[in-house]
Enzyme design. Structure first.
Site, PDB file in Angstrom:
ATOM      1  N   GLU A   1       3.642  22.206 -23.328  1.00  0.00           N
ATOM      2  CA  GLU A   1       4.774  21.457 -23.909  1.00  0.00           C
ATOM      3  C   GLU A   1       4.248  20.236 -24.665  1.00  0.00           C
ATOM      4  O   GLU A   1       4.679  19.097 -24.466  1.00  0.00           O
ATOM      5  CB  GLU A   1       5.798  21.051 -22.834  1.00  0.00           C
TER       6      GLU A   1
ATOM      7  N   HIS B   1      19.174  11.030 -15.004  1.00  0.00           N
ATOM      8  CA  HIS B   1      18.134  10.395 -14.201  1.00  0.00           C
ATOM      9  C   HIS B   1      17.192   9.494 -14.993  1.00  0.00           C
ATOM     10  O   HIS B   1      16.301   8.877 -14.422  1.00  0.00           O
ATOM     11  CB  HIS B   1      17.288  11.465 -13.502  1.00  0.00           C
TER      12      HIS B   1
ATOM     13  N   GLU C   1       7.824   8.044 -21.032  1.00  0.00           N
ATOM     14  CA  GLU C   1       7.339   9.385 -21.367  1.00  0.00           C
ATOM     15  C   GLU C   1       6.813   9.502 -22.791  1.00  0.00           C
ATOM     16  O   GLU C   1       5.863  10.244 -23.044  1.00  0.00           O
ATOM     17  CB  GLU C   1       8.455  10.419 -21.130  1.00  0.00           C
TER      18      GLU C   1
ATOM     19  N   ARG D   1      15.136   6.612 -16.895  1.00  0.00           N
ATOM     20  CA  ARG D   1      14.992   5.168 -16.678  1.00  0.00           C
ATOM     21  C   ARG D   1      15.809   4.355 -17.682  1.00  0.00           C
ATOM     22  O   ARG D   1      16.381   3.328 -17.332  1.00  0.00           O
ATOM     23  CB  ARG D   1      13.524   4.766 -16.815  1.00  0.00           C
TER      24      ARG D   1
ATOM     25  N   HIS E   1      20.338  13.071  -8.748  1.00  0.00           N
ATOM     26  CA  HIS E   1      18.879  12.911  -8.638  1.00  0.00           C
ATOM     27  C   HIS E   1      18.589  11.876  -7.552  1.00  0.00           C
ATOM     28  O   HIS E   1      19.268  10.849  -7.472  1.00  0.00           O
ATOM     29  CB  HIS E   1      18.352  12.444  -9.998  1.00  0.00           C
TER      30      HIS E   1
ATOM     31  N   ASP F   1       5.300  15.255 -19.650  1.00  0.00           N
ATOM     32  CA  ASP F   1       5.078  13.867 -20.063  1.00  0.00           C
ATOM     33  C   ASP F   1       5.227  12.870 -18.916  1.00  0.00           C
ATOM     34  O   ASP F   1       5.530  11.698 -19.122  1.00  0.00           O
ATOM     35  CB  ASP F   1       6.085  13.516 -21.170  1.00  0.00           C
TER      36      ASP F   1
HETATM   37  C1  UD1 Z   1      10.138  11.489 -13.003  1.00  0.00           C
HETATM   38  C2  UD1 Z   1       9.404  11.381 -14.352  1.00  0.00           C
HETATM   39  C3  UD1 Z   1      10.339  11.786 -15.489  1.00  0.00           C
HETATM   40  C4  UD1 Z   1      10.926  13.171 -15.227  1.00  0.00           C
HETATM   41  C5  UD1 Z   1      11.595  13.174 -13.849  1.00  0.00           C
HETATM   42  C6  UD1 Z   1      12.077  14.572 -13.525  1.00  0.00           C
HETATM   43  C7  UD1 Z   1       7.701   9.617 -14.670  1.00  0.00           C
HETATM   44  C8  UD1 Z   1       7.447   8.210 -15.017  1.00  0.00           C
HETATM   45  N1  UD1 Z   1       9.006   9.990 -14.599  1.00  0.00           N
HETATM   46  O1  UD1 Z   1      11.193  10.541 -13.000  1.00  0.00           O
HETATM   47  O2  UD1 Z   1       9.601  11.839 -16.709  1.00  0.00           O
HETATM   48  O3  UD1 Z   1      11.879  13.459 -16.214  1.00  0.00           O
HETATM   49  O4  UD1 Z   1      10.647  12.790 -12.846  1.00  0.00           O
HETATM   50  O5  UD1 Z   1      13.029  14.545 -12.504  1.00  0.00           O
HETATM   51  O6  UD1 Z   1       6.771  10.375 -14.474  1.00  0.00           O
HETATM   52  N2  UD1 Z   1      12.619  10.669  -5.263  1.00  0.00           N
HETATM   53  C9  UD1 Z   1      12.800  11.193  -3.995  1.00  0.00           C
HETATM   54  N3  UD1 Z   1      12.541  12.516  -3.787  1.00  0.00           N
HETATM   55  C10 UD1 Z   1      12.101  13.341  -4.777  1.00  0.00           C
HETATM   56  C11 UD1 Z   1      11.944  12.806  -6.077  1.00  0.00           C
HETATM   57  C12 UD1 Z   1      12.186  11.467  -6.282  1.00  0.00           C
HETATM   58  O7  UD1 Z   1      13.197  10.496  -3.086  1.00  0.00           O
HETATM   59  O8  UD1 Z   1      11.868  14.534  -4.524  1.00  0.00           O
HETATM   60  C13 UD1 Z   1      12.878   9.214  -5.488  1.00  0.00           C
HETATM   61  C14 UD1 Z   1      11.797   8.323  -4.845  1.00  0.00           C
HETATM   62  O9  UD1 Z   1      12.385   7.147  -4.377  1.00  0.00           O
HETATM   63  C15 UD1 Z   1      10.881   8.020  -6.039  1.00  0.00           C
HETATM   64  C16 UD1 Z   1      11.907   7.888  -7.129  1.00  0.00           C
HETATM   65  O10 UD1 Z   1      12.858   8.944  -6.886  1.00  0.00           O
HETATM   66  O11 UD1 Z   1      10.110   6.848  -5.853  1.00  0.00           O
HETATM   67  C17 UD1 Z   1      11.395   7.958  -8.530  1.00  0.00           C
HETATM   68  O12 UD1 Z   1      10.531   9.046  -8.727  1.00  0.00           O
HETATM   69  P1  UD1 Z   1       9.565   9.058 -10.035  1.00  0.00           P
HETATM   70  O13 UD1 Z   1       8.803  10.330 -10.059  1.00  0.00           O
HETATM   71  O14 UD1 Z   1       8.788   7.782 -10.103  1.00  0.00           O
HETATM   72  O15 UD1 Z   1      10.573   8.989 -11.248  1.00  0.00           O
HETATM   73  P2  UD1 Z   1      11.754   9.912 -11.662  1.00  0.00           P
HETATM   74  O16 UD1 Z   1      12.850   9.027 -12.016  1.00  0.00           O
HETATM   75  O17 UD1 Z   1      11.993  10.983 -10.668  1.00  0.00           O
HETATM   76  N1  UDP Z   2      17.425  21.319 -12.044  1.00  0.00           N
HETATM   77  C1  UDP Z   2      17.502  21.892 -10.749  1.00  0.00           C
HETATM   78  N2  UDP Z   2      18.404  21.366  -9.862  1.00  0.00           N
HETATM   79  C2  UDP Z   2      19.220  20.316 -10.173  1.00  0.00           C
HETATM   80  C3  UDP Z   2      19.102  19.726 -11.462  1.00  0.00           C
HETATM   81  C4  UDP Z   2      18.196  20.257 -12.368  1.00  0.00           C
HETATM   82  O1  UDP Z   2      16.797  22.845 -10.443  1.00  0.00           O
HETATM   83  O2  UDP Z   2      20.011  19.906  -9.314  1.00  0.00           O
HETATM   84  C5  UDP Z   2      16.439  21.877 -12.988  1.00  0.00           C
HETATM   85  C6  UDP Z   2      16.928  22.178 -14.394  1.00  0.00           C
HETATM   86  O3  UDP Z   2      17.419  23.501 -14.505  1.00  0.00           O
HETATM   87  C7  UDP Z   2      15.688  21.958 -15.257  1.00  0.00           C
HETATM   88  C8  UDP Z   2      14.930  20.889 -14.496  1.00  0.00           C
HETATM   89  O4  UDP Z   2      15.443  20.873 -13.167  1.00  0.00           O
HETATM   90  O5  UDP Z   2      14.874  23.110 -15.315  1.00  0.00           O
HETATM   91  C9  UDP Z   2      15.117  19.555 -15.163  1.00  0.00           C
HETATM   92  O6  UDP Z   2      14.586  18.558 -14.358  1.00  0.00           O
HETATM   93  P1  UDP Z   2      14.939  17.030 -14.579  1.00  0.00           P
HETATM   94  O7  UDP Z   2      16.266  16.903 -15.233  1.00  0.00           O
HETATM   95  O8  UDP Z   2      14.725  16.375 -13.262  1.00  0.00           O
HETATM   96  O9  UDP Z   2      13.762  16.531 -15.530  1.00  0.00           O
HETATM   97  P2  UDP Z   2      13.526  16.547 -17.103  1.00  0.00           P
HETATM   98  O10 UDP Z   2      13.696  17.940 -17.589  1.00  0.00           O
HETATM   99  O11 UDP Z   2      14.484  15.588 -17.723  1.00  0.00           O
HETATM  100  O12 UDP Z   2      12.132  16.049 -17.233  1.00  0.00           O
END
Ligand code: UD1
Ligand code: UDP
Length: 371
Positions: free
Chosen positions: A122, A209, A136, A211, A241, A100
């Site tokens: 999913e 993590h 989401e 929003r 995160h 999502d």
């Molecule tokens: C995103 C997804 C959320 C999902 C989550 C899993 C959207 C809107 N949100 O949220 O549904 O549950 O990923 O973790 O699609 N960043 C880094 N390095 C990384 C990843 C993220 O630095 O490897 C930082 C960056 O500053 C980036 C920010 O996190 O801009 C936000 O990343 P983003 O993908 O927009 O949202 P998440 O909060 O990670």
């Molecule tokens: N996970 C990981 N390392 C971490 C935290 C989570 O590999 O330090 C894995 C976890 O086992 C799960 C997935 O990441 O499979 C969940 O990702 P996240 O919580 O970022 O996103 P969401 O599931 O909420 O979309």
């Protein structure tokens, strides 16, 4: 006359998407009825790379989209254009995406514009609250309207789709591929020694993590963690995160607190080892709610609503929201009451049996061969 092999393009943008498509990619490549191409949008950078490395997968196309602190609108517009260009050059027969995120929503839309069949892994999770989880829930609704095949993890998610008018012949209950990934990863790594709790203390694993939890709610969660380590002899392991909204609050409130270890995100097999080692898990993550029952670990869900009510009904997840008192009192109950704990720890996993990818591959082979 030779028949052209179909091409399936599979996208992944964030950590959970990569974890959940990895077992399917591996099975599709083994079965070999289609050419599988991997499109990494890299909505996440380091977190995505970590997962692909572990599953020994290399993206065929990498859009390298992530920017620090990206806003939803800029992320959406950059993704839509970049995915569209990729579809133009790749010309896949079928595109698959999981979950999502903004990557999934824009991929489904780009496929719709080009009339390329899109399969959603999913599918059908709902809270029915458009602001929770944000964005989401609306991403899921949009993707369900755009998609051609819907792989629902549970009967409840299938029913959600059918109730919304999705043609039931296009919906398949498969289980969640995260359990396939979990079973594959379990036992491949131990918890790093530095992260083991001292003196046999019980480990509480935390992730957050979402929003909706930025700001005050995350501060409440951190306050609850601080109360917990003061109230009982437990150790908290908290892989933080990299989202800057999370890093800042968590560091401000928990850095240096005795009994709390803030660490960088763990790679998948180490995180699975941490879940196994934990007595209790506090999380707002979707994937962790699905994985924990397979490891017999109770989860306190740091959200007021969940699109995964099966775990709540089955007793493995308890909704405590981002509420300081509720988190602490439920955590203490589970730490202090072995009978309550054991009941939860023995429940079975409603999200899958480890064969979801096989089922999806079977369906894809039938659909693509019939074309
Ligand atoms: C995103 C997804 C959320 C999902 C989550 C899993 C959207 C809107 N949100 O949220 O549904 O549950 O990923 O973790 O699609 N960043 C880094 N390095 C990384 C990843 C993220 O630095 O490897 C930082 C960056 O500053 C980036 C920010 O996190 O801009 C936000 O990343 P983003 O993908 O927009 O949202 P998440 O909060 O990670
Ligand atoms: N996970 C990981 N390392 C971490 C935290 C989570 O590999 O330090 C894995 C976890 O086992 C799960 C997935 O990441 O499979 C969940 O990702 P996240 O919580 O970022 O996103 P969401 O599931 O909420 O979309």
């Amino acid at each position: 006359m030779s028949v052209k092999r179909p091409t399936i393009l599979i996208t992944a943008g964030t950590r959970p998407e990569a974890i959940k498509v990895a077992p399917l990619i591996r099975i599709l490549r083994e079965r070999n009825f289609a050419t599988v191409r991997i499109l990494a949008t890299a909505q996440h950078r380091e977190l995505l790379d970590q997962v692909f490395r572990f599953f020994d997968l290399t993206p065929d196309i990498d859009l390298n989209i992530m920017q620090p602190g990206q806003s939803l609108a800029e992320l959406t517009s950059r993704l839509l254009s970049a995915v569209d260009c990729t579809l133009d050059t790749e010309k896949p027969d079928m595109v698959l995406a999981q979950g999502d995120t903004t990557t999934v929503m824009t991929t489904a839309l780009a496929c719709f514009y080009r009339k390329i069949p899109f399969g959603h892994i999913e599918a059908g999770l709902r809270t029915n609250d458009r602001h929770y989880p944000f964005p989401e829930e609306i991403n899921r609704v949009i993707v369900s309207r755009l998609g051609d095949l819907h792989f629902a993890p549970t009967t409840l998610s299938r029913d959600n789709l059918v109730r919304e008018g999705v043609n039931s012949e296009t919906v398949f209950v498969t289980g969640n591929t995260v359990i396939d990934a979990l079973l594959w990863a379990a036992g491949r790594a131990d918890l790093p020694r530095d992260y083991e709790p001292t003196d046999g203390r019980r480990l509480v694993l935390v992730t957050a993590h979402r929003r909706e939890n930025f700001g005050e709610p995350l501060r409440n969660i951190c306050a609850a963690i601080s109360d917990l380590v003061e109230a009982r002899d437990v150790e908290v392991l908290y892989p933080v995160h990299p989202n800057p909204n999370v890093v800042q609050t968590t560091n401000e409130m928990l850095s240096g607190l005795p009994g709390v270890r803030l660490v960088p995100p763990l790679d998948y097999p180490h995180f699975v080892a941490a879940m196994k080692a934990a007595h209790l898990i506090l999380t707002d993550s979707g994937g962790v709610q699905e994985e924990a029952p397979s490891l017999g670990k109770p989860v306190l869900v740091l959200r007021d609503e969940t699109e995964r009510p099966e775990g709540v009904a089955g007793g493995t997840s308890i909704l405590v929201g981002p509420h300081r008192e509720r988190i602490v009192s439920k955590a203490l109950e589970l730490l202090d009451n072995p009978a309550a704990y054991d009941q939860i720890a023995r429940a079975s996993n409603p999200y899958g049996d480890g064969r979801a990818s096989e089922r999806i591959a079977d369906i894809l082979s039938k659909v693509l061969m019939a074309r």
